[in-house]
Design a protein around this motif. Structure first.
Motif, PDB file in Angstrom:
ATOM      1  N   LEU A  32       0.846  -1.180   0.000  1.00  0.00           N
ATOM      2  CA  LEU A  32       0.000   0.000   0.000  1.00  0.00           C
ATOM      3  C   LEU A  32       0.882   1.230   0.000  1.00  0.00           C
ATOM      4  N   ASP A  33       0.631   2.145  -0.928  1.00  0.00           N
ATOM      5  CA  ASP A  33       1.273   3.458  -0.931  1.00  0.00           C
ATOM      6  C   ASP A  33       0.305   4.380  -0.205  1.00  0.00           C
ATOM      7  N   LEU A  35       0.476   7.423   0.522  1.00  0.00           N
ATOM      8  CA  LEU A  35       0.391   8.771  -0.025  1.00  0.00           C
ATOM      9  C   LEU A  35      -0.620   8.852  -1.166  1.00  0.00           C
ATOM     10  N   THR A  36      -0.580   7.879  -2.063  1.00  0.00           N
ATOM     11  CA  THR A  36      -1.468   7.895  -3.231  1.00  0.00           C
ATOM     12  C   THR A  36      -2.701   7.018  -3.057  1.00  0.00           C
ATOM     13  N   GLY A  37      -2.673   6.099  -2.104  1.00  0.00           N
ATOM     14  CA  GLY A  37      -3.771   5.163  -1.906  1.00  0.00           C
ATOM     15  C   GLY A  37      -3.719   3.964  -2.835  1.00  0.00           C
ATOM     16  N   ARG A  38      -2.696   3.894  -3.682  1.00  0.00           N
ATOM     17  CA  ARG A  38      -2.574   2.746  -4.596  1.00  0.00           C
ATOM     18  C   ARG A  38      -2.155   1.510  -3.802  1.00  0.00           C
ATOM     19  N   THR A  39      -2.700   0.384  -4.221  1.00  0.00           N
ATOM     20  CA  THR A  39      -2.393  -0.877  -3.558  1.00  0.00           C
ATOM     21  C   THR A  39      -2.344  -1.983  -4.602  1.00  0.00           C
ATOM     22  N   GLN A  48      12.630 -14.275  -5.715  1.00  0.00           N
ATOM     23  CA  GLN A  48      12.246 -13.278  -6.712  1.00  0.00           C
ATOM     24  C   GLN A  48      11.941 -11.947  -6.026  1.00  0.00           C
ATOM     25  N   SER A  49      12.117 -10.857  -6.774  1.00  0.00           N
ATOM     26  CA  SER A  49      11.779  -9.542  -6.255  1.00  0.00           C
ATOM     27  C   SER A  49      10.961  -8.778  -7.280  1.00  0.00           C
ATOM     28  N   ALA A  50      10.252  -7.763  -6.797  1.00  0.00           N
ATOM     29  CA  ALA A  50       9.464  -6.883  -7.660  1.00  0.00           C
ATOM     30  C   ALA A  50       9.604  -5.467  -7.130  1.00  0.00           C
ATOM     31  N   THR A  51       9.570  -4.509  -8.044  1.00  0.00           N
ATOM     32  CA  THR A  51       9.693  -3.108  -7.678  1.00  0.00           C
ATOM     33  C   THR A  51       8.356  -2.414  -7.889  1.00  0.00           C
ATOM     34  N   ASN A  52       7.938  -1.689  -6.866  1.00  0.00           N
ATOM     35  CA  ASN A  52       6.711  -0.892  -6.907  1.00  0.00           C
ATOM     36  C   ASN A  52       7.041   0.457  -6.299  1.00  0.00           C
ATOM     37  N   GLY A  53       6.954   1.510  -7.119  1.00  0.00           N
ATOM     38  CA  GLY A  53       7.341   2.826  -6.619  1.00  0.00           C
ATOM     39  C   GLY A  53       8.808   2.800  -6.220  1.00  0.00           C
ATOM     40  N   ARG A  54       9.102   3.257  -5.008  1.00  0.00           N
ATOM     41  CA  ARG A  54      10.491   3.261  -4.512  1.00  0.00           C
ATOM     42  C   ARG A  54      10.893   1.942  -3.869  1.00  0.00           C
ATOM     43  N   LEU A  55       9.928   1.032  -3.641  1.00  0.00           N
ATOM     44  CA  LEU A  55      10.223  -0.209  -2.923  1.00  0.00           C
ATOM     45  C   LEU A  55      10.585  -1.351  -3.859  1.00  0.00           C
TER      46      LEU A  55
END
Length: 139
Positions: A32-33, A35-39, A48-55
């Motif tokens: 969950l971000d 700040l933007t409410g995006r989830t 495995q890894s995934a990038t979402n925003g800065r994370l």
């Protein structure tokens, strides 16, 4: 008196620890971000890894109770923030108790939903968010 309380407390918790855990090949993580409410939900294989925003979220391991995959899931995560040095979280998260070992971040929340278990379909207990995957990259 403390010793007795500790022994009784450990005795009551013993059945949960006595159950066998099985390593899963992957897990499902929700982010969950704030700040933007995006989830969104991310299904990751072990390693495995995934990038979402800065994370960048990496699933190091996921395990579940052998007799009941719906009962509990534990995942070891390493989470990086591109604006900081080193991991912002590295440790085990427990699906049924996300606050027990939560990531402390001013903008993002991350928690474990379940392990991926072959042949097991989890019951739909909550509405899944519309998947938002930030930049959508996965490694």
């Amino acid at each position: 008196m403390r010793g007795i309380a500790l022994v009784l407390g450990l005795g009551l918790a013993a059945p949960a620890f006595g159950q066998g855990f099985v390593d899963a090949q992957g897990g499902v993580i929700r982010w969950l971000d704030t700040l933007t409410g995006r989830t969104g939900d991310i299904e990751l294989a072990r390693g495995q890894s995934a990038t979402n925003g800065r994370l960048t979220i990496q699933l190091d391991a996921c395990r579940y109770i052998e007799d009941n995959p719906a009962a509990e899931a534990e995942a070891h995560l390493t989470i990086l923030d591109s604006s900081r040095e080193g991991p912002v979280f590295s440790g085990w998260m427990i699906a049924s108790s996300p606050a027990l070992s939560a990531m402390d971040h001013p903008r993002y929340d991350v928690w474990v939903l379940r392990c991926v278990v072959p042949g097991y379909t989890p019951p739909e207990t909550e509405e899944s968010p519309e998947e938002e995957t930030g930049d959508g990259s996965a490694e």
